[in-house]
Design a protein around this motif. Structure first.
Motif, PDB file in Angstrom:
ATOM      1  N   ALA A 408       4.414  -5.721 -13.444  1.00  0.00           N
ATOM      2  CA  ALA A 408       2.833  -5.735 -14.198  1.00  0.00           C
ATOM      3  C   ALA A 408       2.009  -6.231 -12.226  1.00  0.00           C
ATOM      4  O   ALA A 408       1.209  -5.596 -11.915  1.00  0.00           O
ATOM      5  CB  ALA A 408       2.168  -7.353 -14.671  1.00  0.00           C
ATOM      6  N   ASP A 409       2.788  -6.551 -12.033  1.00  0.00           N
ATOM      7  CA  ASP A 409       2.122  -7.331 -10.352  1.00  0.00           C
ATOM      8  C   ASP A 409       2.305  -6.281  -9.675  1.00  0.00           C
ATOM      9  O   ASP A 409       0.925  -5.860  -8.556  1.00  0.00           O
ATOM     10  CB  ASP A 409       2.543  -8.479 -10.179  1.00  0.00           C
ATOM     11  N   ALA A 410       3.355  -5.862  -9.372  1.00  0.00           N
ATOM     12  CA  ALA A 410       3.023  -4.186  -8.915  1.00  0.00           C
ATOM     13  C   ALA A 410       1.723  -2.794  -9.048  1.00  0.00           C
ATOM     14  O   ALA A 410       1.547  -2.130  -8.250  1.00  0.00           O
ATOM     15  CB  ALA A 410       4.477  -3.126  -9.049  1.00  0.00           C
ATOM     16  N   GLU A 411       1.709  -2.673 -10.419  1.00  0.00           N
ATOM     17  CA  GLU A 411       1.094  -1.828 -10.492  1.00  0.00           C
ATOM     18  C   GLU A 411      -0.343  -2.706 -11.026  1.00  0.00           C
ATOM     19  O   GLU A 411      -1.093  -1.732  -9.949  1.00  0.00           O
ATOM     20  CB  GLU A 411       1.506  -2.220 -12.596  1.00  0.00           C
ATOM     21  N   ALA A 412      -0.654  -3.662 -10.797  1.00  0.00           N
ATOM     22  CA  ALA A 412      -1.917  -3.980 -10.462  1.00  0.00           C
ATOM     23  C   ALA A 412      -2.495  -4.094  -8.805  1.00  0.00           C
ATOM     24  O   ALA A 412      -3.430  -3.181  -8.602  1.00  0.00           O
ATOM     25  CB  ALA A 412      -2.272  -5.906 -10.563  1.00  0.00           C
ATOM     26  N   ARG A 413      -1.139  -3.692  -8.035  1.00  0.00           N
ATOM     27  CA  ARG A 413      -1.646  -3.402  -6.435  1.00  0.00           C
ATOM     28  C   ARG A 413      -1.975  -1.933  -6.805  1.00  0.00           C
ATOM     29  O   ARG A 413      -2.920  -1.629  -5.738  1.00  0.00           O
ATOM     30  CB  ARG A 413      -0.638  -3.761  -5.397  1.00  0.00           C
ATOM     31  N   ALA A 414      -1.167  -1.247  -7.449  1.00  0.00           N
ATOM     32  CA  ALA A 414      -1.465   0.354  -7.723  1.00  0.00           C
ATOM     33  C   ALA A 414      -2.950   0.466  -8.308  1.00  0.00           C
ATOM     34  O   ALA A 414      -3.130   1.403  -7.414  1.00  0.00           O
ATOM     35  CB  ALA A 414       0.201   0.940  -8.343  1.00  0.00           C
ATOM     36  N   ALA A 415      -2.952  -0.045  -8.804  1.00  0.00           N
ATOM     37  CA  ALA A 415      -4.363   0.202  -9.757  1.00  0.00           C
ATOM     38  C   ALA A 415      -5.432   0.232  -8.708  1.00  0.00           C
ATOM     39  O   ALA A 415      -6.884   0.211  -8.658  1.00  0.00           O
ATOM     40  CB  ALA A 415      -4.612  -0.493 -10.160  1.00  0.00           C
ATOM     41  N   GLN A 416      -5.218  -1.147  -7.308  1.00  0.00           N
ATOM     42  CA  GLN A 416      -5.816  -0.883  -6.592  1.00  0.00           C
ATOM     43  C   GLN A 416      -5.934  -0.233  -5.250  1.00  0.00           C
ATOM     44  O   GLN A 416      -6.289  -0.113  -3.910  1.00  0.00           O
ATOM     45  CB  GLN A 416      -6.602  -2.240  -5.837  1.00  0.00           C
ATOM     46  N   MET A 417      -5.003   0.899  -5.411  1.00  0.00           N
ATOM     47  CA  MET A 417      -4.533   2.246  -4.254  1.00  0.00           C
ATOM     48  C   MET A 417      -4.079   0.942  -3.027  1.00  0.00           C
ATOM     49  O   MET A 417      -3.780   1.875  -2.217  1.00  0.00           O
ATOM     50  CB  MET A 417      -5.941   2.706  -3.687  1.00  0.00           C
ATOM     51  N   ASP A 418      -3.222  -0.232  -2.926  1.00  0.00           N
ATOM     52  CA  ASP A 418      -2.608  -0.765  -1.889  1.00  0.00           C
ATOM     53  C   ASP A 418      -0.815  -0.537  -2.426  1.00  0.00           C
ATOM     54  O   ASP A 418      -0.514  -1.562  -2.894  1.00  0.00           O
ATOM     55  CB  ASP A 418      -2.453  -2.348  -1.644  1.00  0.00           C
ATOM     56  N   PHE A 419      -1.139   1.058  -2.109  1.00  0.00           N
ATOM     57  CA  PHE A 419       0.578   1.524  -2.596  1.00  0.00           C
ATOM     58  C   PHE A 419       1.406   1.028  -1.674  1.00  0.00           C
ATOM     59  O   PHE A 419       2.567   0.503  -2.089  1.00  0.00           O
ATOM     60  CB  PHE A 419       0.166   3.155  -2.860  1.00  0.00           C
ATOM     61  N   SER A 420       1.746   0.905  -0.830  1.00  0.00           N
ATOM     62  CA  SER A 420       2.587   0.079   0.187  1.00  0.00           C
ATOM     63  C   SER A 420       3.307  -1.438  -0.160  1.00  0.00           C
ATOM     64  O   SER A 420       3.921  -1.470  -0.629  1.00  0.00           O
ATOM     65  CB  SER A 420       2.290  -0.506   1.867  1.00  0.00           C
ATOM     66  N   ALA A 421       2.291  -2.372  -0.804  1.00  0.00           N
ATOM     67  CA  ALA A 421       2.310  -3.687  -1.809  1.00  0.00           C
ATOM     68  C   ALA A 421       3.144  -3.245  -2.971  1.00  0.00           C
ATOM     69  O   ALA A 421       4.166  -4.157  -2.847  1.00  0.00           O
ATOM     70  CB  ALA A 421       0.889  -4.417  -1.770  1.00  0.00           C
ATOM     71  N   ALA A 422       2.587  -1.949  -3.383  1.00  0.00           N
ATOM     72  CA  ALA A 422       2.718  -1.923  -4.815  1.00  0.00           C
ATOM     73  C   ALA A 422       4.265  -1.993  -4.870  1.00  0.00           C
ATOM     74  O   ALA A 422       5.150  -2.141  -5.655  1.00  0.00           O
ATOM     75  CB  ALA A 422       1.989  -0.877  -4.818  1.00  0.00           C
ATOM     76  N   LEU A 423       4.672  -0.044  -3.703  1.00  0.00           N
ATOM     77  CA  LEU A 423       5.766  -0.333  -3.557  1.00  0.00           C
ATOM     78  C   LEU A 423       7.285  -0.974  -3.815  1.00  0.00           C
ATOM     79  O   LEU A 423       8.178  -1.537  -3.955  1.00  0.00           O
ATOM     80  CB  LEU A 423       6.314   0.667  -2.048  1.00  0.00           C
ATOM     81  N   ASP A 424       6.625  -2.187  -2.416  1.00  0.00           N
ATOM     82  CA  ASP A 424       7.330  -3.869  -2.427  1.00  0.00           C
ATOM     83  C   ASP A 424       7.847  -4.387  -3.888  1.00  0.00           C
ATOM     84  O   ASP A 424       8.909  -4.223  -3.301  1.00  0.00           O
ATOM     85  CB  ASP A 424       6.733  -4.677  -0.860  1.00  0.00           C
ATOM     86  N   GLN A 456       6.574   6.121  -3.956  1.00  0.00           N
ATOM     87  CA  GLN A 456       6.537   6.598  -2.933  1.00  0.00           C
ATOM     88  C   GLN A 456       6.066   8.281  -2.641  1.00  0.00           C
ATOM     89  O   GLN A 456       6.158   7.990  -1.354  1.00  0.00           O
ATOM     90  CB  GLN A 456       8.041   6.941  -2.507  1.00  0.00           C
ATOM     91  N   SER A 457       6.100   8.845  -2.845  1.00  0.00           N
ATOM     92  CA  SER A 457       5.327  10.235  -3.369  1.00  0.00           C
ATOM     93  C   SER A 457       3.903   9.752  -3.238  1.00  0.00           C
ATOM     94  O   SER A 457       3.509  10.706  -1.817  1.00  0.00           O
ATOM     95  CB  SER A 457       5.350  10.788  -4.688  1.00  0.00           C
ATOM     96  N   LEU A 458       3.439   9.157  -3.538  1.00  0.00           N
ATOM     97  CA  LEU A 458       1.754   9.181  -2.961  1.00  0.00           C
ATOM     98  C   LEU A 458       1.116   8.161  -1.624  1.00  0.00           C
ATOM     99  O   LEU A 458       0.892   8.546  -0.474  1.00  0.00           O
ATOM    100  CB  LEU A 458       1.137   7.733  -3.774  1.00  0.00           C
ATOM    101  N   LEU A 459       2.293   7.389  -0.706  1.00  0.00           N
ATOM    102  CA  LEU A 459       2.716   6.694   0.573  1.00  0.00           C
ATOM    103  C   LEU A 459       3.036   8.364   0.963  1.00  0.00           C
ATOM    104  O   LEU A 459       2.217   8.285   2.233  1.00  0.00           O
ATOM    105  CB  LEU A 459       3.616   5.883   0.218  1.00  0.00           C
ATOM    106  N   ARG A 460       3.603   8.985   0.990  1.00  0.00           N
ATOM    107  CA  ARG A 460       4.329  10.375   1.748  1.00  0.00           C
ATOM    108  C   ARG A 460       3.073  11.263   1.819  1.00  0.00           C
ATOM    109  O   ARG A 460       2.642  11.557   3.253  1.00  0.00           O
ATOM    110  CB  ARG A 460       5.487  11.005   0.769  1.00  0.00           C
ATOM    111  N   GLU A 461       2.426  10.890   1.191  1.00  0.00           N
ATOM    112  CA  GLU A 461       0.374  11.981   0.707  1.00  0.00           C
ATOM    113  C   GLU A 461      -0.393  11.468   1.237  1.00  0.00           C
ATOM    114  O   GLU A 461      -1.113  12.130   3.043  1.00  0.00           O
ATOM    115  CB  GLU A 461      -0.228  12.386  -0.563  1.00  0.00           C
TER     116      GLU A 461
END
Length: 466
Positions: A408-424, A456-461
């Motif tokens: 859920a914490d990862a989803e919170a970071r992804a919701a704000q488009m901080d994909f590096s933190a979300a991936l971690d 990971q795909s979003l980070l590659r984009e």
């Protein structure tokens, strides 16, 4: 630019907006703004300003900033920024709606894309002018410099003219959208008057051709003339609900202790002759300011004064705002049982403000499992609600379900488009799940693996965009 390119460009800007220290997710103010934003979107669809492609591809989300500057701005891809400083100076909901309608029209008319296209068309002409200037310099340096300077000046002036035309178009179309959505046609003129008063540079018609925006006086006259021919009666009024929203905005946007103390001082020096609506607003801002200063006894006293006002008791929106404020103050004071009593039963409400307050109260009073169940349903429909994801993570953590809490914490970071933190965080959840951590099961592990690949795909984009 295609709509997909505009959305990607807007997302890049939005990522920085989320990271900005001024970004604030205040559920009460955000819900009020959303109540203005949604009718404007519906009106734009009805008028044909919002194409099906843009409707589907763009974000259509308003982000709040606690800067006290009187400002709002549009970003490609349907992102809007609204500073609390602008809310602070409004006297009706219609004035905020007029600003949102203007910025919405910048997006629907694709002004950023058109400006970039204009610049790309001018680039070859500017290049030719520069080359001619350099050739002329070999024979006459002064003439060459004149050609180069003239070329640059013509390009800059053309850009300014184009920008002013865009602003006029956003005024005109935004006006139509706001009126169709049911907002007062006079609100555009009154909002421009506030911008005129707040501006450090008086619009006295000095060098209007050097401005990116038309003169405020010109815009006021245009909107006043349009309002004279608008069908239907004027609807703007200074409601108690709007006054309390402005009071909350003032308290949230107060940048330092001294400014917060000013709000508390205002509440302590109220006069009997103060109009009821203004009195309620001052008491509300004072209570929130006292809570920020950790003076909870004073905050409680101001909340009680607010709730005891006949005008507040007779107004459903005023009663709700006072109830939510009492709950918030009790939570800040570390009194969850009292907060629960103040909030009451909100089981049947769909309000985000009530839901998030309820989640905090129930998590603190031993109801984390109830919170998790209800927030799961909420985030399934509102995947970009980072605050709800964070509260869901906290509820899982209280129950000891660490795998779900980390996810859920990862989803919170992804919701704000901080994909590096979300991936971690997703990788950390994967590691916990593989080791059989609490809250791990086949379904949860599958979700985590799938979301990890998506991020990971979003980070590659993003890397390709850079």
């Amino acid at each position: 630019m295609t709509t997909s390119q505009e959305r990607r460009l807007g997302d890049r800007v939005a990522r920085e907006m989320y990271r900005d220290l001024d970004y604030v997710d205040d559920p009460v103010i955000a819900e009020y703004v959303q109540g203005l934003w949604q009718p404007l979107l519906d009106a734009a669809r009805a008028r044909g300003e919002l194409s099906a492609e843009m409707d589907q591809r763009y974000a259509w989300q308003v982000l709040l900033g606690k800067d006290r500057m009187i400002n709002a701005f549009a970003v490609p891809g349907g992102w809007l920024g609204l500073q609390l400083g602008l809310i602070n100076v409004t006297t009706s909901r219609d004035e905020i709606a007029s600003v949102l309608a203007h910025e919405l029209s910048h997006v629907t008319q694709r002004h950023i894309s058109r400006i970039m296209a204009q610049e790309s068309r001018q680039a070859p002409l500017v290049l030719v002018g520069m080359l001619l200037g350099m050739l002329a310099m070999s024979r006459n340096p002064e003439a060459g410099n004149a050609v180069i300077t003239s070329t640059q000046a013509m390009s800059a002036q053309s850009g300014l003219n184009f920008s002013r035309d865009m602003e006029r178009e956003a005024d005109r179309i935004g006006y139509g959208v706001a009126v169709q959505a049911g907002f007062d046609p006079r609100s555009f003129a009154s909002m421009f008057e506030k911008l005129q008063q707040a501006s450090r540079h008086t619009d006295n018609a000095s060098f209007p051709y050097l401005r990116t925006h038309p003169l405020n006086t010109e815009r006021i006259a245009d909107m006043q003339s349009r309002a004279q021919f608008a069908a239907g009666p004027a609807t703007a009024r200074a409601t108690l609900e709007h006054a309390l929203v402005v009071a909350r905005s003032r308290a949230v946007s107060a940048p330092g202790v001294d400014e917060v103390r000013v709000l508390l001082t205002e509440a302590g020096t109220l006069q009997p002759s103060t109009p009821p609506t203004r009195r309620a607003a001052i008491l509300y801002a004072g209570a929130l300011a006292a809570a920020r200063l950790r003076d909870f006894e004073r905050a409680d006293a101001l909340v009680q004064q607010l709730r005891a006002m006949p005008q507040v008791q007779a107004d459903p929106a005023g009663t709700r705002f006072a109830r939510l404020l009492a709950t918030e103050v009790a939570l800040l004071a570390g009194q969850p049982a009292r907060a629960q009593a103040a909030l009451g039963d909100v089981a049947g409400t769909n309000s985000r403000a009530e839901l998030l307050l309820w989640a905090q109260v129930r998590t603190a009073t031993g109801g984390a499992s109830d919170v998790a169940q209800r927030l799961q349903s909420w985030v399934a429909l509102n995947k970009r609600d980072a605050t709800a994801w964070q509260m869901l993570s906290a509820a899982y953590g209280v129950q000891g379900l660490q795998v779900r809490a980390v996810r859920a914490d990862a989803e919170a970071r992804a919701a704000q488009m901080d994909f590096s933190a979300a991936l971690d965080r997703f990788r950390a959840a994967q590691d916990l799940a593989r080791r059989g951590g609490p809250g791990a099961d086949y379904i949860e592990s599958s979700i985590i693996d799938s979301r990890t690949r998506e991020v990971q795909s979003l980070l590659r984009e993003q890397a390709l965009e850079r």
